[in-house]
Design an enzyme around this catalytic site. Structure first.
Site, PDB file in Angstrom:
ATOM      1  N   LYS A  26       0.819  -1.212   0.000  1.00  0.00           N
ATOM      2  CA  LYS A  26       0.000   0.000   0.000  1.00  0.00           C
ATOM      3  C   LYS A  26       0.857   1.269   0.000  1.00  0.00           C
ATOM      4  O   LYS A  26       0.606   2.190  -0.764  1.00  0.00           O
ATOM      5  CB  LYS A  26      -0.917   0.049   1.244  1.00  0.00           C
ATOM      6  CG  LYS A  26      -1.957  -1.043   1.298  1.00  0.00           C
ATOM      7  CD  LYS A  26      -2.906  -0.859   2.490  1.00  0.00           C
ATOM      8  CE  LYS A  26      -2.196  -0.928   3.825  1.00  0.00           C
ATOM      9  NZ  LYS A  26      -1.701  -2.261   4.203  1.00  0.00           N
ATOM     10  N   ARG A 101      -9.546   1.458   9.175  1.00  0.00           N
ATOM     11  CA  ARG A 101      -9.282   0.025   9.391  1.00  0.00           C
ATOM     12  C   ARG A 101     -10.311  -0.637  10.285  1.00  0.00           C
ATOM     13  O   ARG A 101     -10.233  -1.845  10.503  1.00  0.00           O
ATOM     14  CB  ARG A 101      -7.940  -0.172  10.090  1.00  0.00           C
ATOM     15  CG  ARG A 101      -6.769   0.028   9.203  1.00  0.00           C
ATOM     16  CD  ARG A 101      -5.534  -0.487   9.903  1.00  0.00           C
ATOM     17  NE  ARG A 101      -4.418   0.269   9.402  1.00  0.00           N
ATOM     18  CZ  ARG A 101      -3.257  -0.248   9.033  1.00  0.00           C
ATOM     19  NH1 ARG A 101      -3.036  -1.520   9.175  1.00  0.00           N
ATOM     20  NH2 ARG A 101      -2.313   0.507   8.556  1.00  0.00           N
ATOM     21  N   ARG A 140      11.246  -7.263   4.607  1.00  0.00           N
ATOM     22  CA  ARG A 140      11.268  -5.840   4.930  1.00  0.00           C
ATOM     23  C   ARG A 140      11.787  -5.617   6.353  1.00  0.00           C
ATOM     24  O   ARG A 140      12.555  -4.697   6.597  1.00  0.00           O
ATOM     25  CB  ARG A 140       9.851  -5.251   4.799  1.00  0.00           C
ATOM     26  CG  ARG A 140       9.806  -3.750   5.090  1.00  0.00           C
ATOM     27  CD  ARG A 140       8.463  -3.146   4.789  1.00  0.00           C
ATOM     28  NE  ARG A 140       7.466  -3.464   5.807  1.00  0.00           N
ATOM     29  CZ  ARG A 140       6.177  -3.099   5.724  1.00  0.00           C
ATOM     30  NH1 ARG A 140       5.740  -2.444   4.681  1.00  0.00           N
ATOM     31  NH2 ARG A 140       5.338  -3.415   6.688  1.00  0.00           N
ATOM     32  N   ARG A 146      11.862  -2.387  11.140  1.00  0.00           N
ATOM     33  CA  ARG A 146      10.544  -2.049  11.687  1.00  0.00           C
ATOM     34  C   ARG A 146      10.184  -3.054  12.769  1.00  0.00           C
ATOM     35  O   ARG A 146      10.202  -4.265  12.531  1.00  0.00           O
ATOM     36  CB  ARG A 146       9.487  -2.091  10.567  1.00  0.00           C
ATOM     37  CG  ARG A 146       9.014  -0.720  10.155  1.00  0.00           C
ATOM     38  CD  ARG A 146       7.979  -0.798   9.056  1.00  0.00           C
ATOM     39  NE  ARG A 146       6.667  -1.259   9.509  1.00  0.00           N
ATOM     40  CZ  ARG A 146       5.554  -1.061   8.832  1.00  0.00           C
ATOM     41  NH1 ARG A 146       5.585  -0.420   7.673  1.00  0.00           N
ATOM     42  NH2 ARG A 146       4.409  -1.506   9.281  1.00  0.00           N
ATOM     43  N   ARG A 157      -0.761  -9.253  12.954  1.00  0.00           N
ATOM     44  CA  ARG A 157      -1.321  -8.164  12.135  1.00  0.00           C
ATOM     45  C   ARG A 157      -2.253  -8.704  11.061  1.00  0.00           C
ATOM     46  O   ARG A 157      -3.289  -8.112  10.768  1.00  0.00           O
ATOM     47  CB  ARG A 157      -0.188  -7.354  11.505  1.00  0.00           C
ATOM     48  CG  ARG A 157       0.477  -6.418  12.521  1.00  0.00           C
ATOM     49  CD  ARG A 157       1.886  -6.062  12.120  1.00  0.00           C
ATOM     50  NE  ARG A 157       1.955  -5.328  10.874  1.00  0.00           N
ATOM     51  CZ  ARG A 157       3.016  -5.344  10.059  1.00  0.00           C
ATOM     52  NH1 ARG A 157       4.071  -6.073  10.371  1.00  0.00           N
ATOM     53  NH2 ARG A 157       3.010  -4.633   8.968  1.00  0.00           N
TER      54      ARG A 157
HETATM   55  P1  ADP Z   1       0.876  -2.307   7.619  1.00  0.00           P
HETATM   56  O1  ADP Z   1      -0.367  -2.038   6.865  1.00  0.00           O
HETATM   57  O2  ADP Z   1       1.972  -2.880   6.776  1.00  0.00           O
HETATM   58  O3  ADP Z   1       0.641  -3.091   8.868  1.00  0.00           O
HETATM   59  P2  ADP Z   1       1.075   0.504   8.404  1.00  0.00           P
HETATM   60  O4  ADP Z   1       2.316   1.286   8.247  1.00  0.00           O
HETATM   61  O5  ADP Z   1      -0.086   0.897   7.577  1.00  0.00           O
HETATM   62  O6  ADP Z   1       1.533  -0.973   8.137  1.00  0.00           O
HETATM   63  O7  ADP Z   1       0.608   0.520   9.937  1.00  0.00           O
HETATM   64  C1  ADP Z   1       1.491   0.152  10.961  1.00  0.00           C
HETATM   65  C2  ADP Z   1       0.757   0.101  12.296  1.00  0.00           C
HETATM   66  O8  ADP Z   1       0.234   1.402  12.629  1.00  0.00           O
HETATM   67  C3  ADP Z   1      -0.449  -0.806  12.370  1.00  0.00           C
HETATM   68  O9  ADP Z   1      -0.099  -2.155  12.600  1.00  0.00           O
HETATM   69  C4  ADP Z   1      -1.232  -0.190  13.545  1.00  0.00           C
HETATM   70  O10 ADP Z   1      -0.668  -0.538  14.782  1.00  0.00           O
HETATM   71  C5  ADP Z   1      -1.002   1.289  13.331  1.00  0.00           C
HETATM   72  N1  ADP Z   1      -2.084   1.866  12.496  1.00  0.00           N
HETATM   73  C6  ADP Z   1      -1.955   2.358  11.251  1.00  0.00           C
HETATM   74  N2  ADP Z   1      -3.128   2.795  10.777  1.00  0.00           N
HETATM   75  C7  ADP Z   1      -4.051   2.566  11.747  1.00  0.00           C
HETATM   76  C8  ADP Z   1      -5.452   2.761  11.858  1.00  0.00           C
HETATM   77  N3  ADP Z   1      -6.183   3.303  10.861  1.00  0.00           N
HETATM   78  N4  ADP Z   1      -6.060   2.408  13.013  1.00  0.00           N
HETATM   79  C9  ADP Z   1      -5.371   1.883  14.017  1.00  0.00           C
HETATM   80  N5  ADP Z   1      -4.054   1.634  13.978  1.00  0.00           N
HETATM   81  C10 ADP Z   1      -3.393   1.965  12.847  1.00  0.00           C
END
Ligand code: ADP
Length: 212
Positions: A26, A101, A140, A146, A157
């Protein structure tokens, strides 16, 4: 679903979401597409990563949630999105990556947009198979360090995604907004598929820039 065209609807008013499981790409695709549409890519994950190093109670909380592979609470998440989308560079469109989400976030975003007399134009959904996703994330994690890209956290996740986020796609599909895109293959392949889907989306009239 009847997608109503508003008369002033041009490529400078594009509001998009990009959804899909962790590791679907994404962030990569959001950056490319946002550049081509000249709109900001807004990533809640990036915003949380940026603030987790601060010396505040919120930072401590976000760090713990992310390390466990969970979601930051809706109130905190909705607040930072409200602030970000209220910035002037988002007035003429944005590409949201990683938000909403949860169902609560979907409803909150609906309300936020309605208050501004705005609506979403399309929701891109990246599709990948789980094995591929786990491999990408493990790779990654080795490169980026990370904290949430360890095999254990990755499984957590994915489970949270399946339980809380995947069902939301149906909401957007029912509204006629969902554009599913096969996200297996090279970055370039996927970028081209996204561009094709957007071109074919009846509700959109984008002057999308050619792929580089
Ligand atoms: P990925 O989709 O690869 O898990 P992101 O960089 O989009 O990685 O998100 C990393 C983390 O940030 C998520 O696992 C969550 O803990 C937090 N996060 C991101 N966006 C949201 C959201 N909309 N609501 C709640 N937590 C979020």
């Amino acid at each position: 679903v009847n997608q109503q065209h508003t008369s002033g609807h041009t490529s400078t008013k594009t509001r998009l979401l990009i959804m899909g499981p962790p590791g679907a790409g994404k962030g990569t695709q959001a950056a490319l597409l946002a550049g081509r549409l000249r709109i900001p890519a807004v990533s809640t994950g990036d915003m949380f990563r940026a603030l987790q190093h601060a010396d505040t109670p919120l930072a401590v909380q976000v760090r713990a949630v992310m390390a466990a592979g969970g979601y930051v609470d809706d109130a905190t998440t909705n607040d930072i999105v409200t602030d970000r989308l209220g910035a002037t560079d988002c007035a003429d469109g944005f590409l949201l990556d990683g938000y909403p989400r949860t169902l609560s976030q979907v409803l909150y975003l609906d309300e936020l947009l309605a208050q501004a007399a705005r609506r979403l134009d399309a929701v891109i959904c990246l599709r990948v198979d789980e094995e591929e996703v786990v491999q990408r994330l493990v790779a990654r994690g080795q490169m980026s360090g990370r904290v949430d890209d360890t095999p254990q956290t990755i499984r957590a996740r994915l489970a949270v995604y399946q339980e809380q986020t995947a069902p939301l796609l149906e909401t957007y599909r029912a509204r006629g907004l969902l554009l599913p895109v096969d996200a297996m293959g090279t970055v370039q392949d996927v970028a081209e598929r996204i561009a094709l889907e957007l071109d074919g989306h009846a509700a959109l009239d984008l002057s999308i820039l050619p792929t580089p």
